[in-house]
Design a protein around this motif. Structure first.
Motif, short mmCIF file in Angstrom:
data_model
loop_
_atom_site.label_atom_id
_atom_site.label_comp_id
_atom_site.label_asym_id
_atom_site.label_seq_id
_atom_site.Cartn_x
_atom_site.Cartn_y
_atom_site.Cartn_z
N LYS A 1 0.85 -1.17 -0.02
CA LYS A 1 0.10 0.02 -0.06
C LYS A 1 0.76 1.34 0.15
N GLU A 2 1.99 1.02 0.83
CA GLU A 2 2.88 2.55 0.68
C GLU A 2 3.36 2.65 -0.39
N LEU A 3 3.78 1.34 -1.08
CA LEU A 3 4.57 1.72 -2.34
C LEU A 3 3.65 2.16 -3.54
N GLN A 4 2.26 1.70 -3.35
CA GLN A 4 1.26 2.37 -4.61
C GLN A 4 0.94 3.79 -4.09
N ALA A 5 1.17 4.26 -2.90
CA ALA A 5 0.76 5.67 -2.53
C ALA A 5 2.23 6.27 -3.00
N GLN A 6 3.42 5.81 -2.86
CA GLN A 6 4.42 6.41 -3.66
C GLN A 6 4.48 6.70 -5.20
N ILE A 7 3.95 5.43 -5.72
CA ILE A 7 3.69 5.48 -7.27
C ILE A 7 2.65 6.68 -7.55
N GLN A 8 1.74 6.64 -6.95
CA GLN A 8 0.43 7.75 -7.28
C GLN A 8 1.25 8.99 -7.03
N GLY A 9 2.00 9.32 -5.92
CA GLY A 9 2.65 10.67 -5.84
C GLY A 9 3.50 10.96 -7.06
N LEU A 10 4.40 9.99 -7.49
CA LEU A 10 5.25 10.11 -8.62
C LEU A 10 4.49 10.40 -9.94
N LYS A 11 3.33 9.76 -10.11
CA LYS A 11 2.59 9.97 -11.43
C LYS A 11 2.03 11.44 -11.59
N LYS A 12 1.78 11.90 -10.19
CA LYS A 12 1.22 13.27 -10.20
C LYS A 12 2.35 14.22 -10.55
N ILE A 13 3.45 14.04 -10.49
CA ILE A 13 4.42 14.90 -10.65
C ILE A 13 4.82 14.94 -12.18
N LYS B 1 2.68 14.05 -14.47
CA LYS B 1 1.57 14.03 -15.12
C LYS B 1 1.61 14.53 -16.63
N ASN B 2 2.22 15.95 -16.63
CA ASN B 2 2.18 16.47 -17.95
C ASN B 2 3.60 16.59 -18.73
N ASP B 3 4.20 15.60 -18.11
CA ASP B 3 5.76 15.56 -18.83
C ASP B 3 6.05 14.10 -19.44
N LYS B 4 5.90 13.90 -20.57
CA LYS B 4 5.88 12.69 -21.42
C LYS B 4 7.11 12.04 -21.11
N THR B 5 8.15 12.72 -21.11
CA THR B 5 9.65 12.15 -20.90
C THR B 5 9.60 11.57 -19.52
N LYS B 6 9.31 12.43 -18.35
CA LYS B 6 9.22 11.79 -17.00
C LYS B 6 8.18 10.56 -16.93
N LYS B 7 7.23 10.72 -17.67
CA LYS B 7 6.10 9.50 -17.79
C LYS B 7 6.93 8.09 -18.33
N LYS B 8 7.53 8.41 -19.22
CA LYS B 8 8.43 6.90 -19.76
C LYS B 8 9.41 6.50 -18.52
N GLU B 9 9.95 7.57 -18.08
CA GLU B 9 11.10 7.33 -17.16
C GLU B 9 10.35 6.65 -15.55
N LEU B 10 9.11 7.01 -15.63
CA LEU B 10 8.32 6.61 -14.66
C LEU B 10 7.96 5.24 -14.58
N THR B 11 7.77 4.78 -15.84
CA THR B 11 7.18 3.34 -16.09
C THR B 11 8.32 2.34 -15.65
N THR B 12 9.70 2.88 -16.14
CA THR B 12 10.84 1.90 -15.63
C THR B 12 10.97 1.96 -14.28
N GLU B 13 10.93 3.05 -13.75
CA GLU B 13 11.12 3.05 -12.17
C GLU B 13 10.02 2.34 -11.49
N VAL B 14 8.58 2.45 -11.74
CA VAL B 14 7.74 1.85 -11.17
C VAL B 14 7.86 0.26 -11.18
N ALA B 15 8.38 -0.28 -12.44
CA ALA B 15 8.61 -1.91 -12.48
C ALA B 15 9.65 -2.12 -11.68
N LYS B 16 10.98 -0.98 -11.66
CA LYS B 16 11.92 -1.54 -10.53
C LYS B 16 11.73 -1.42 -9.18
#
Length: 280
Positions: free
Chosen positions: A19-31, A33-48
């Motif tokens: 649950k804590e990890l999901q909350a952390q991921i949601q926070g990262l997604k909000k950051i 949200k409007n940055d395509k480059t960060k979205k792609k980097e986020l996908t890799t970071e979330v999987a990790k």
């Protein structure tokens, strides 16, 4: 001395950490949200992050399962009655689903990289850049063997308000080639023998143009330009930027695009259209 954690304690701890990890991921997604480059980097970071947490949870469960038993407890209980640590079926399903989601995310990342740097996308970007200089964009034509004739028909309607069917265009091409056989025959060869077409083979070729969806190429473009008496320009990614046919004819050229890597089946032609002010 701390008491060893039970299976229930560990599962409760794991649920809390997830649950804590999901909350952390949601926070990262909000950051991101409007940055395509960060979205792609986020996908890799979330999987990790998910992979690391899953691995740690499995190690903790394995450590509990292999932990030595308390001597006093073992002496009082029958060996068969000692509870064994098992991963529940529900947990196994969750683990499997999470693993599949991570693998899917990794595949998406790999596919995006392949598409971005693949020959098809590189070719399309090159053609689009060349068209943009002419204030044009690609108008997609279906890939069914008629792409050249459909592209020319679209251009005739767009530039000359002239409606001509694919069937009529094929008939015009075959008729013009028959009437000017000496101009076409030297450039045509049998694909098996590589010898120049015989009279019979040439007639069969012209019949196929009319009666089948055989693909059209440079010879057919030449015949189209001459039979329609209008210039045709072909934009391509490699080689000469623009192949001009029928420059001696008046009027705006019919502008089509040639793609070597558009589809797995082979070459393809698309039409073009003017870029609207809103699009640009």
């Amino acid at each position: 001395m701390d008491q060893p954690m039970s299976l229930e304690d560990i599962e409760a701890k794991h649920r809390k950490e997830k649950k804590e990890l999901q909350a952390q991921i949601q926070g990262l997604k909000k950051i991101a949200k409007n940055d395509k480059t960060k979205k792609k980097e986020l996908t890799t970071e979330v999987a990790k992050l998910e992979s690391e947490l899953e691995l740690r949870h499995k190690e903790e469960l394995a450590a509990l399962e292999n932990a030595p038993e308390d001597d006093d407890t073992a002496s009082l209980e029958d060996e068969d009655e000692v509870p064994k640590v098992k991963v529940s079926k529900a947990q196994k399903r969750r683990d499997k689903k999470e693993q599949q989601e991570k693998e899917r995310a990794e595949q998406i990342i790999l596919q995006e990289k392949e598409n971005r740097h693949g020959p098809r996308n590189i070719e399309i970007q090159s053609i689009m850049n060349k068209l943009k200089e002419r204030k044009l964009s690609i108008f997609s034509i279906s890939s069914d063997g008629d792409c050249l004739y459909q592209a020319v028909a679209h251009q005739l309607l767009a530039t000359r308000s002239k409606t001509v069917s694919v069937e009529d265009l094929r008939k015009q091409v075959a008729t013009f080639m028959r009437q000017n056989k000496e101009d076409f025959l030297p450039f045509m060869s049998n694909p098996n023998t590589f010898e120049m077409l015989t009279e019979s083979e040439f007639n069969d070729y012209c019949d196929e143009i009319v009666n089948t969806k055989v693909w059209g190429g440079q010879l057919e473009i030449r015949a189209l330009s001459n039979s329609l008496k209008c210039p045709i320009n072909v934009i391509q990614a490699s080689g000469p930027e623009c192949i001009e046919q029928g420059a001696e004819f008046e009027g705006p050229p019919l502008i089509i695009t040639y793609h070597r890597h558009m589809y797995k089946l082979g070459e393809h032609y698309n039409s073009t259209q003017a870029i609207c002010e809103s699009d640009s």
